[in-house]
Design an enzyme around this catalytic site. Structure first.
Site, PDB file in Angstrom:
ATOM      1  N   TYR A 217       0.818  -1.223   0.000  1.00  0.00           N
ATOM      2  CA  TYR A 217       0.000   0.000   0.000  1.00  0.00           C
ATOM      3  C   TYR A 217       0.851   1.273   0.000  1.00  0.00           C
ATOM      4  O   TYR A 217       0.335   2.381   0.068  1.00  0.00           O
ATOM      5  CB  TYR A 217      -0.912  -0.041   1.242  1.00  0.00           C
ATOM      6  CG  TYR A 217      -1.984   1.014   1.278  1.00  0.00           C
ATOM      7  CD1 TYR A 217      -3.141   0.913   0.478  1.00  0.00           C
ATOM      8  CD2 TYR A 217      -1.869   2.116   2.108  1.00  0.00           C
ATOM      9  CE1 TYR A 217      -4.123   1.885   0.519  1.00  0.00           C
ATOM     10  CE2 TYR A 217      -2.855   3.093   2.161  1.00  0.00           C
ATOM     11  CZ  TYR A 217      -3.975   2.969   1.363  1.00  0.00           C
ATOM     12  OH  TYR A 217      -4.952   3.937   1.409  1.00  0.00           O
TER      13      TYR A 217
ATOM     14  N   LYS B 168      -0.890   9.770   0.950  1.00  0.00           N
ATOM     15  CA  LYS B 168      -1.843  10.207   1.979  1.00  0.00           C
ATOM     16  C   LYS B 168      -1.110  10.972   3.096  1.00  0.00           C
ATOM     17  O   LYS B 168      -1.667  11.904   3.676  1.00  0.00           O
ATOM     18  CB  LYS B 168      -2.587   9.001   2.566  1.00  0.00           C
ATOM     19  CG  LYS B 168      -3.490   8.281   1.573  1.00  0.00           C
ATOM     20  CD  LYS B 168      -4.632   9.148   1.105  1.00  0.00           C
ATOM     21  CE  LYS B 168      -5.649   8.365   0.312  1.00  0.00           C
ATOM     22  NZ  LYS B 168      -6.726   9.206  -0.242  1.00  0.00           N
TER      23      LYS B 168
END
Ligand code: NAP
Length: 252
Positions: free
Chosen positions: A154, A161
């Site tokens: 991820y 993010k």
């Protein structure tokens, strides 16, 4: 809470499906008119708009790849032409390659940085003169636990993010004196189409389920409710924060 939101206009990126759609429907319950941005899934965008119209608010769809900064001008022109103003910007759209970070190609890095992080800043800059003139506005970006925690495969999204959350803190300090409030909403695993992209998804989901104190996987509505709260004056003292709703997953 409901009345103070009535008639406001929100642009939500990636509102055709998943969490973006849930945010659109939740804000519509408060009487907010919604500009539905999407990338390619015209059918889903159309369906979301129909659901919003059925709730009695104004709604329209706007195709634009938010990772392409040149597309922002037409997006904002379309929103202003249709709704006349903009009160709320929610950057929810996200994409990224699911790979270990040490195997990421630079174009994978660019893809998630552009669509997730760079677009957040560029869209905020486009919204700024409109909100500055009104001396009020709300800007929110969606984040995820991968901004702070290791999640296998991820990294591309998680790193982007982290950039989003830091950008939100800087924007919050700079823009709050102008009446514009910036925050992020973060979540654990939420049941949307995006999950199908995870390698070994079934095992991953089972593991997350076991570790989540609340005993279930998140639903889009779990995050939508938090976004709606941060859009409302009820949350006026929350500035530049990342509010996490994850059933307690990040505590374990
Ligand atoms: N799902 C999770 O577990 C989870 C957890 C925490 C946070 N989040 C965050 O929540 C947000 C939404 O996630 P989701 O799971 O709802 O995603 P999703 O189901 O994959 O939906 C993505 C949405 O973004 C749109 N989109 C993708 N790339 C775009 C682009 N370049 N330009 C414009 N629109 C674009 C898609 O449009 P089309 O329909 O046209 O493809 C779709 O509406 C993301 O920021 C994600 O990181 C998700």
């Amino acid at each position: 809470m409901t009345n103070s939101m009535k008639g406001k206009v929100a642009l939500i990126t990636g509102a055709s499906r998943g969490i973006g759609r849930a945010i659109a429907l939740r804000l519509a319950d408060d009487g907010v008119n919604i500009a539905v941005n999407y990338l390619q899934n015209e059918e889903s965008a159309k369906k979301t708009v129909e659901e919003l119209l059925a709730k009695g608010v104004k709604a329209a769809m706007f195709q634009a790849n938010v990772g392409d900064l040149d597309a922002h001008k037409a997006l904002f022109e379309g929103v202003l032409k249709t709704f006349g103003t903009l009160d709320i910007l929610i950057h929810n759209a996200a994409l990224g390659a699911f790979k270990p970070v040490h195997r990421l190609k630079m174009n994978h890095w660019d893809l998630s940085m552009n669509i997730n992080a760079k677009a957040f800043l560029a869209l905020s800059q486009k919204a700024l003169p409109i909100m500055e003139a009104k001396k009020e506005g709300i800007i929110i970006a969606l984040s995820s636990l991968g901004a702070h925690h290791f999640i296998p495969n991820y990294g591309a999204i998680g790193i982007s993010k982290a950039a989003i959350e830091a950008t939100a803190r800087y924007l919050a300090v700079e823009l709050m004196p102008k009446g514009i409030r910036v925050n992020c909403v973060s979540g654990g695993l939420v049941d949307t189409d995006a999950l199908k992209m995870f390698p070994f998804f079934d095992e991953f989901k089972k593991e997350v389920l076991q570790r989540t104190p609340a005993g279930r996987i998140g639903k889009p509505e779990d995050l939508a409710r938090v976004v709606a709260f941060l859009c409302s004056p009820e949350s006026s003292w929350i500035v530049g924060q990342t509010v996490t709703a994850d059933g307690g997953l990040s505590l374990i």
